[in-house]
Design a protein around this motif. Structure first.
Motif, PDB file in Angstrom:
ATOM      1  N   SER A  80       0.866  -1.191   0.000  1.00 48.85           N
ATOM      2  CA  SER A  80       0.000   0.000   0.000  1.00 48.85           C
ATOM      3  C   SER A  80       0.897   1.234   0.000  1.00 48.85           C
ATOM      4  O   SER A  80       2.118   1.127   0.220  1.00 48.85           O
ATOM      5  N   GLY A  81       0.280   2.380  -0.193  1.00 51.70           N
ATOM      6  CA  GLY A  81       1.041   3.626  -0.121  1.00 51.70           C
ATOM      7  C   GLY A  81       1.589   3.857   1.281  1.00 51.70           C
ATOM      8  O   GLY A  81       2.718   4.334   1.450  1.00 51.70           O
ATOM      9  N   MET A  82       0.792   3.532   2.309  1.00 50.86           N
ATOM     10  CA  MET A  82       1.279   3.723   3.682  1.00 50.86           C
ATOM     11  C   MET A  82       2.477   2.822   3.959  1.00 50.86           C
ATOM     12  O   MET A  82       3.382   3.202   4.711  1.00 50.86           O
ATOM     13  N   ILE A  85       5.424   4.584   2.603  1.00 49.91           N
ATOM     14  CA  ILE A  85       5.844   5.697   3.467  1.00 49.91           C
ATOM     15  C   ILE A  85       6.559   5.158   4.703  1.00 49.91           C
ATOM     16  O   ILE A  85       7.659   5.598   5.044  1.00 49.91           O
ATOM     17  N   THR A 109      -0.870   9.598   6.890  1.00 49.49           N
ATOM     18  CA  THR A 109       0.546   9.974   6.985  1.00 49.49           C
ATOM     19  C   THR A 109       0.738  10.887   8.180  1.00 49.49           C
ATOM     20  O   THR A 109       1.661  10.717   8.980  1.00 49.49           O
ATOM     21  N   GLU A 149       4.671  16.247   0.698  1.00 53.91           N
ATOM     22  CA  GLU A 149       3.909  15.811  -0.478  1.00 53.91           C
ATOM     23  C   GLU A 149       4.128  16.872  -1.555  1.00 53.91           C
ATOM     24  O   GLU A 149       3.938  18.067  -1.284  1.00 53.91           O
ATOM     25  N   ASN A 153      -2.383  16.615  -0.162  1.00 56.24           N
ATOM     26  CA  ASN A 153      -3.745  16.077  -0.214  1.00 56.24           C
ATOM     27  C   ASN A 153      -4.387  16.279   1.150  1.00 56.24           C
ATOM     28  O   ASN A 153      -3.913  15.719   2.130  1.00 56.24           O
ATOM     29  N   ASP A 178       6.358  12.516  -1.355  1.00 56.39           N
ATOM     30  CA  ASP A 178       5.184  11.740  -1.764  1.00 56.39           C
ATOM     31  C   ASP A 178       4.616  12.406  -3.019  1.00 56.39           C
ATOM     32  O   ASP A 178       4.122  13.536  -2.967  1.00 56.39           O
ATOM     33  N   THR A 180       2.153  11.222  -5.008  1.00 60.63           N
ATOM     34  CA  THR A 180       0.914  10.529  -5.380  1.00 60.63           C
ATOM     35  C   THR A 180      -0.021  11.415  -6.196  1.00 60.63           C
ATOM     36  O   THR A 180      -0.590  10.970  -7.202  1.00 60.63           O
ATOM     37  N   SER A 200       1.389   6.323  -3.444  1.00 62.06           N
ATOM     38  CA  SER A 200       0.287   5.388  -3.329  1.00 62.06           C
ATOM     39  C   SER A 200      -0.124   5.074  -4.770  1.00 62.06           C
ATOM     40  O   SER A 200      -0.638   5.946  -5.476  1.00 62.06           O
ATOM     41  N   THR A 202      -2.414   3.186  -5.454  1.00 60.12           N
ATOM     42  CA  THR A 202      -3.860   2.998  -5.302  1.00 60.12           C
ATOM     43  C   THR A 202      -4.663   4.067  -6.034  1.00 60.12           C
ATOM     44  O   THR A 202      -5.820   3.841  -6.381  1.00 60.12           O
ATOM     45  N   LEU A 212      -4.925  -1.778  -3.997  1.00 65.35           N
ATOM     46  CA  LEU A 212      -3.967  -1.029  -3.180  1.00 65.35           C
ATOM     47  C   LEU A 212      -2.545  -1.273  -3.677  1.00 65.35           C
ATOM     48  O   LEU A 212      -2.261  -2.326  -4.251  1.00 65.35           O
ATOM     49  N   GLY A 213      -1.677  -0.340  -3.414  1.00 64.61           N
ATOM     50  CA  GLY A 213      -0.261  -0.547  -3.757  1.00 64.61           C
ATOM     51  C   GLY A 213       0.543   0.697  -3.447  1.00 64.61           C
ATOM     52  O   GLY A 213      -0.003   1.801  -3.333  1.00 64.61           O
ATOM     53  N   MET A 366      -8.939   8.565  -4.170  1.00 67.15           N
ATOM     54  CA  MET A 366      -8.908   9.571  -5.236  1.00 67.15           C
ATOM     55  C   MET A 366      -8.223   8.948  -6.447  1.00 67.15           C
ATOM     56  O   MET A 366      -7.634   7.873  -6.356  1.00 67.15           O
TER      57      MET A 366
HETATM   58  N1  PLP Z   1      -0.159   9.390   0.133  1.00 62.16           N
HETATM   59  C1  PLP Z   1      -1.200  10.122  -0.305  1.00 62.16           C
HETATM   60  C2  PLP Z   1      -0.951  11.498  -0.841  1.00 62.16           C
HETATM   61  C3  PLP Z   1      -2.497   9.610  -0.244  1.00 62.16           C
HETATM   62  O1  PLP Z   1      -3.520  10.342  -0.673  1.00 62.16           O
HETATM   63  C4  PLP Z   1      -2.689   8.299   0.275  1.00 62.16           C
HETATM   64  C5  PLP Z   1      -4.040   7.717   0.374  1.00 62.16           C
HETATM   65  O2  PLP Z   1      -5.033   8.370   0.171  1.00 62.16           O
HETATM   66  C6  PLP Z   1      -1.583   7.591   0.736  1.00 62.16           C
HETATM   67  C7  PLP Z   1      -0.331   8.149   0.626  1.00 62.16           C
HETATM   68  C8  PLP Z   1      -1.725   6.220   1.318  1.00 62.16           C
HETATM   69  O3  PLP Z   1      -1.932   5.298   0.310  1.00 62.16           O
HETATM   70  P1  PLP Z   1      -2.642   3.873   0.521  1.00 62.16           P
HETATM   71  O4  PLP Z   1      -4.078   4.143   0.773  1.00 62.16           O
HETATM   72  O5  PLP Z   1      -2.359   3.170  -0.770  1.00 62.16           O
HETATM   73  O6  PLP Z   1      -1.978   3.222   1.690  1.00 62.16           O
END
Ligand code: PLP
Length: 421
Positions: A80-82, A85, A109, A149, A153, A178, A180, A200, A202, A212-213, A366
């Motif tokens: 996942s994105g988290m 991170i 985050t 970022e 977001n 980040d 994303t 992310s 995702t 997810l990723g 999103m």
């Molecule tokens: N970074 C940003 C800018 C995001 O918007 C998100 C999720 O909304 C994430 C990281 C986390 O990603 P994930 O939901 O894939 O864990």
């Protein structure tokens, strides 16, 4: 190759069956020829795959493709994105260290930084604003990372990445960005000084709300050899991986090599092969999806700005957006399809509109082909206290739209009926 071509062909030279789509290697492990070969692969002396918590041929294509698009030397995908991170932060910071972050962050985050990392002995210092000067004030001898970022977001603020890289690098600190929201097709932070980029997948890259990723990309240019004291873990013999020194033994990509062999191997957050395949499918059409996302967002943002029932429409495509000059500098004339706005009448009126939409989906994501609406203060950023919300650029009444690929008139009609007169 150019981005549009890389997004379709990057990292894949075909394989023995001549499959044109990247095959899904649904396997846990790969057979060794001998004990000697096993040892050499596991020590990274020979290229090859061994156990799929650490690497996998399908995931490998995605990693190479996104590394190429970001202009990095290596990448590591995560579940996942988290996970991207957390793995990237824990790769550089240990108990007793600190990281400096801007406050305009995705909610999880922010919560991870504010409440989870400190319990592991890693202090997080949030800058008073998103300027490089505010970040510079907080850097000290124990700072390992500056994190931001590229486009916040949901705040939609644009970071002056070159200034941020300059203050981080002046003190030998890594800049992790980040990326994303814009994706590498709109902005490439490595070109502007980022040392590590996280995503992310995702969101826009996967693009269809199915998977997810996350991914971490290394620029490959951070001079670890000039900062041995600050980044000891890249120099000292690593007990978790037979005593290697990553800066000395893997100078091409010390960050990703350590992240994979220490972080991913021992904490286990790999991206599944099927999910890598789905992200590769998304990536193939990203270059044609983004302009349509943007055109729709421009139409929706203009409708909202002209509507007396709405106030405070924030969209990077508007010249009056305070970060419009930075957006032009870093994105050219392109912008992501994220809009925030408030309904006249305050939070209650905003919630009423949120509850009345029919086509926009009320959910936590999103970058989907489908248009999405969020109320950050009660969802993604629910854990933040009022002063933290204000610092993150979020108001109680703010609604966030991720504008999808439907016909723009249908989206506008939906918002029109949802806004109570
Ligand atoms: N970074 C940003 C800018 C995001 O918007 C998100 C999720 O909304 C994430 C990281 C986390 O990603 P994930 O939901 O894939 O864990």
């Amino acid at each position: 190759m150019r981005d549009e071509t890389l997004a379709i062909h990057g990292g894949y030279a075909g394989e023995s069956t001549r499959a044109v789509a990247v095959p899904i290697y649904q396997t846990v492990a790969h057979e060794f020829e001998s004990a000697e070969q096993a040892g050499a692969i596991m020590d990274l002396e020979l290229p090859g795959f061994h156990y799929n918590r650490i690497n996998n041929p399908t995931v490998d294509v995605l990693e190479r493709r996104i590394a190429a698009l970001e202009g990095g030397v290596a990448a590591m995908a995560t579940s996942s994105g988290m996970a991207a991170i957390s793995q990237s932060i824990l790769n550089a910071c240990a108990a007793g260290d600190n990281l400096v972050a801007t406050s305009q962050l995705y909610g999880a985050t922010y919560t991870y930084f504010a409440h989870v990392l400190p319990r592991q002995g890693i202090e997080v210092r949030f800058a008073a604003d998103d300027s490089a000067a505010a970040v510079a004030e907080l850097i000290d001898a124990r700072t390992k990372v500056v994190f931001c970022e590229s486009i916040g977001n949901p705040a939609g603020n644009v970071i002056d990445l070159e200034a941020m890289a300059a203050v981080a690098h002046a003190q030998g600190v890594l800049l992790i960005v980040d990326n994303t929201v814009p994706t590498p097709l709109l902005l490439k932070p490595i070109r502007h000084g980022a040392d590590v980029v996280v995503h992310s997948l995702t969101k826009f890259i996967g693009g269809h709300g199915t998977t997810l990723g996350g991914i971490i990309v290394e620029a490959g240019s951070f001079p670890f050899d000039r900062h041995p004291e600050r980044h000891r873990c890249f120099h000292d013999p690593e007990p978790a991986f037979h005593g290697v020194s990553y800066a000395r033994d893997f100078p091409q990509a010390p960050f990703i090599t350590r992240c994979r062999t220490v972080g991913l191997r021992n904490t286990g957050t790999p991206l599944a092969p099927l999910n890598a395949f789905l992200h590769l499918q998304g990536l193939e059409t990203l270059a044609v999806r983004l302009p349509r996302h943007e055109a729709n967002a421009r139409a929706v943002a203009q409708f909202l700005r002209a509507d007396p029932r709405v106030e405070e429409v924030s969209f990077l495509g508007f010249p009056e957006h305070p970060d419009s000059p930075l957006a032009r500098r870093y994105l050219g004339d392109r912008v992501p399809s994220i809009i925030t706005f408030a309904v006249r009448g305050g939070k209650e009126a905003g919630i009423a509109a949120y509850n009345r939409v029919r086509l926009f989906k009320r959910l936590l994501n999103m970058g989907d082909a489908k248009s999405l609406i969020a109320h950050p203060a009660s969802t993604t950023h629910r854990q933040l206290r009022p002063h933290e919300l204000a610092r993150a650029g979020i108001t109680e009444q703010m609604l966030r739209l991720s504008v999808g690929l439907e016909h723009p008139d249908d989206l506008i009609e939906d918002l029109d009926q949802a806004l109570i007169t």
